[in-house]
Design a protein around this motif. Structure first.
Motif, PDB file in Angstrom:
ATOM      1  N   MET A   1       0.835  -1.188   0.000  1.00 18.00           N
ATOM      2  CA  MET A   1       0.000   0.000   0.000  1.00 18.00           C
ATOM      3  C   MET A   1       0.876   1.247   0.000  1.00 18.00           C
ATOM      4  N   TYR A   2       0.427   2.239  -0.737  1.00 18.99           N
ATOM      5  CA  TYR A   2       1.100   3.520  -0.790  1.00 18.99           C
ATOM      6  C   TYR A   2       0.250   4.566  -0.069  1.00 18.99           C
ATOM      7  N   THR A   3       0.855   5.701   0.214  1.00 21.70           N
ATOM      8  CA  THR A   3       0.162   6.811   0.844  1.00 21.70           C
ATOM      9  C   THR A   3       0.061   7.958  -0.148  1.00 21.70           C
ATOM     10  N   ILE A   4      -1.143   8.535  -0.241  1.00 15.32           N
ATOM     11  CA  ILE A   4      -1.355   9.719  -1.071  1.00 15.32           C
ATOM     12  C   ILE A   4      -1.726  10.864  -0.142  1.00 15.32           C
ATOM     13  N   THR A   5      -0.955  11.941  -0.212  1.00 16.23           N
ATOM     14  CA  THR A   5      -1.250  13.149   0.558  1.00 16.23           C
ATOM     15  C   THR A   5      -1.873  14.160  -0.389  1.00 16.23           C
ATOM     16  N   LEU A   6      -3.025  14.674  -0.008  1.00 18.26           N
ATOM     17  CA  LEU A   6      -3.763  15.627  -0.830  1.00 18.26           C
ATOM     18  C   LEU A   6      -3.596  17.027  -0.247  1.00 18.26           C
ATOM     19  N   ARG A   7      -2.962  17.913  -1.006  1.00 17.17           N
ATOM     20  CA  ARG A   7      -2.743  19.287  -0.590  1.00 17.17           C
ATOM     21  C   ARG A   7      -3.705  20.194  -1.342  1.00 17.17           C
ATOM     22  N   PRO A   8      -4.192  21.248  -0.835  1.00 10.46           N
ATOM     23  CA  PRO A   8      -3.898  21.840   0.455  1.00 10.46           C
ATOM     24  C   PRO A   8      -4.789  21.330   1.586  1.00 10.46           C
ATOM     25  N   VAL A   9      -5.662  20.359   1.323  1.00 17.82           N
ATOM     26  CA  VAL A   9      -6.604  19.918   2.359  1.00 17.82           C
ATOM     27  C   VAL A   9      -5.931  19.143   3.485  1.00 17.82           C
ATOM     28  N   GLY A  10      -4.768  18.555   3.220  1.00 19.57           N
ATOM     29  CA  GLY A  10      -4.028  17.848   4.252  1.00 19.57           C
ATOM     30  C   GLY A  10      -4.498  16.436   4.515  1.00 19.57           C
ATOM     31  N   ALA A  11      -5.387  15.907   3.692  1.00 16.82           N
ATOM     32  CA  ALA A  11      -5.856  14.530   3.867  1.00 16.82           C
ATOM     33  C   ALA A  11      -4.797  13.557   3.378  1.00 16.82           C
ATOM     34  N   THR A  12      -4.712  12.412   4.033  1.00 15.95           N
ATOM     35  CA  THR A  12      -3.817  11.333   3.614  1.00 15.95           C
ATOM     36  C   THR A  12      -4.655  10.076   3.463  1.00 15.95           C
ATOM     37  N   ILE A  13      -4.517   9.399   2.311  1.00 22.03           N
ATOM     38  CA  ILE A  13      -5.285   8.189   2.051  1.00 22.03           C
ATOM     39  C   ILE A  13      -4.355   7.076   1.594  1.00 22.03           C
ATOM     40  N   ALA A  14      -4.845   5.847   1.682  1.00 27.36           N
ATOM     41  CA  ALA A  14      -4.098   4.678   1.222  1.00 27.36           C
ATOM     42  C   ALA A  14      -4.474   4.394  -0.227  1.00 27.36           C
ATOM     43  N   CYS A  15      -3.507   3.856  -0.975  1.00 21.16           N
ATOM     44  CA  CYS A  15      -3.744   3.506  -2.377  1.00 21.16           C
ATOM     45  C   CYS A  15      -2.990   2.229  -2.696  1.00 21.16           C
ATOM     46  N   GLY A  16      -3.698   1.233  -3.192  1.00 19.22           N
ATOM     47  CA  GLY A  16      -3.059  -0.015  -3.603  1.00 19.22           C
ATOM     48  C   GLY A  16      -2.347   0.146  -4.932  1.00 19.22           C
ATOM     49  N   LEU A  48       0.600  16.242  -9.768  1.00 18.75           N
ATOM     50  CA  LEU A  48       1.521  15.538  -8.884  1.00 18.75           C
ATOM     51  C   LEU A  48       2.652  16.480  -8.486  1.00 18.75           C
ATOM     52  N   THR A  49       2.912  16.597  -7.181  1.00 14.93           N
ATOM     53  CA  THR A  49       4.018  17.441  -6.744  1.00 14.93           C
ATOM     54  C   THR A  49       5.187  16.623  -6.222  1.00 14.93           C
ATOM     55  N   SER A  50       4.937  15.355  -5.820  1.00 18.74           N
ATOM     56  CA  SER A  50       6.058  14.471  -5.488  1.00 18.74           C
ATOM     57  C   SER A  50       5.610  13.025  -5.635  1.00 18.74           C
ATOM     58  N   GLY A  51       6.573  12.178  -5.957  1.00 18.52           N
ATOM     59  CA  GLY A  51       6.305  10.767  -6.190  1.00 18.52           C
ATOM     60  C   GLY A  51       6.268  10.459  -7.670  1.00 18.52           C
ATOM     61  N   GLN A  52       5.952   9.206  -7.975  1.00 14.69           N
ATOM     62  CA  GLN A  52       5.904   8.771  -9.372  1.00 14.69           C
ATOM     63  C   GLN A  52       4.617   8.002  -9.619  1.00 14.69           C
ATOM     64  N   ILE A  53       4.080   8.193 -10.838  1.00 15.57           N
ATOM     65  CA  ILE A  53       2.877   7.494 -11.250  1.00 15.57           C
ATOM     66  C   ILE A  53       3.096   6.831 -12.597  1.00 15.57           C
ATOM     67  N   ALA A  54       2.262   5.851 -12.894  1.00 14.68           N
ATOM     68  CA  ALA A  54       2.122   5.320 -14.248  1.00 14.68           C
ATOM     69  C   ALA A  54       0.884   6.012 -14.805  1.00 14.68           C
ATOM     70  N   GLU A  87      -1.413  18.038  -5.549  1.00  9.89           N
ATOM     71  CA  GLU A  87      -1.931  19.379  -5.320  1.00  9.89           C
ATOM     72  C   GLU A  87      -3.307  19.482  -5.986  1.00  9.89           C
ATOM     73  N   LEU A  88      -4.358  19.577  -5.171  1.00  5.86           N
ATOM     74  CA  LEU A  88      -5.710  19.696  -5.698  1.00  5.86           C
ATOM     75  C   LEU A  88      -5.988  21.144  -6.066  1.00  5.86           C
TER      76      LEU A  88
END
Length: 105
Positions: A1-16, A48-54, A87-88
């Motif tokens: 599982m990875y962590t996604i941080t959503l800015r500026p709301v500050g929420a953190t969610i899990a992502c498979g 995306l402000t940090s990390g990598q995606i496909a 960054e939302l």
């Protein structure tokens, strides 16, 4: 599982690793704007402000090469390759619909 941080709301969610960013957000009990879920409309575009995606499958008409280089992606198609910070924008219309144990505000 990875962590996604959503800015500026500050929420953190899990992502498979096999889950789209959009699916992870919706599963968390939150809502964002989306349309076709097929990579063709661009409604679910995020930055995306940090990390990598496909990136997955997406229309070049709704996600230009320059936008990809600038960190933009379609959340309905993108998959996390590790922990992400996103960054939302106001256009994403993020809101929490219900409480979920994995959502941290």
């Amino acid at each position: 599982m990875y962590t996604i941080t959503l800015r500026p709301v500050g929420a953190t969610i899990a992502c498979g690793p096999e889950e789209s960013v959009l699916a992870a957000i919706l599963r968390s009990g939150a809502s964002v704007m989306f349309g076709c879920r097929g990579g063709g409309c661009g409604t679910c575009k995020m930055r995306l402000t940090s990390g990598q995606i496909a990136h997955g499958r997406c229309s070049a008409a709704v996600l230009l090469g320059e936008e990809k280089e600038g960190g933009w992606f379609l959340s309905c198609q993108a998959r996390a390759l590790g922990d992400l910070t996103i960054e939302l924008s106001a256009a994403n219309k993020y809101r929490v619909l219900r409480s979920w144990p994995g959502l941290v505000l």
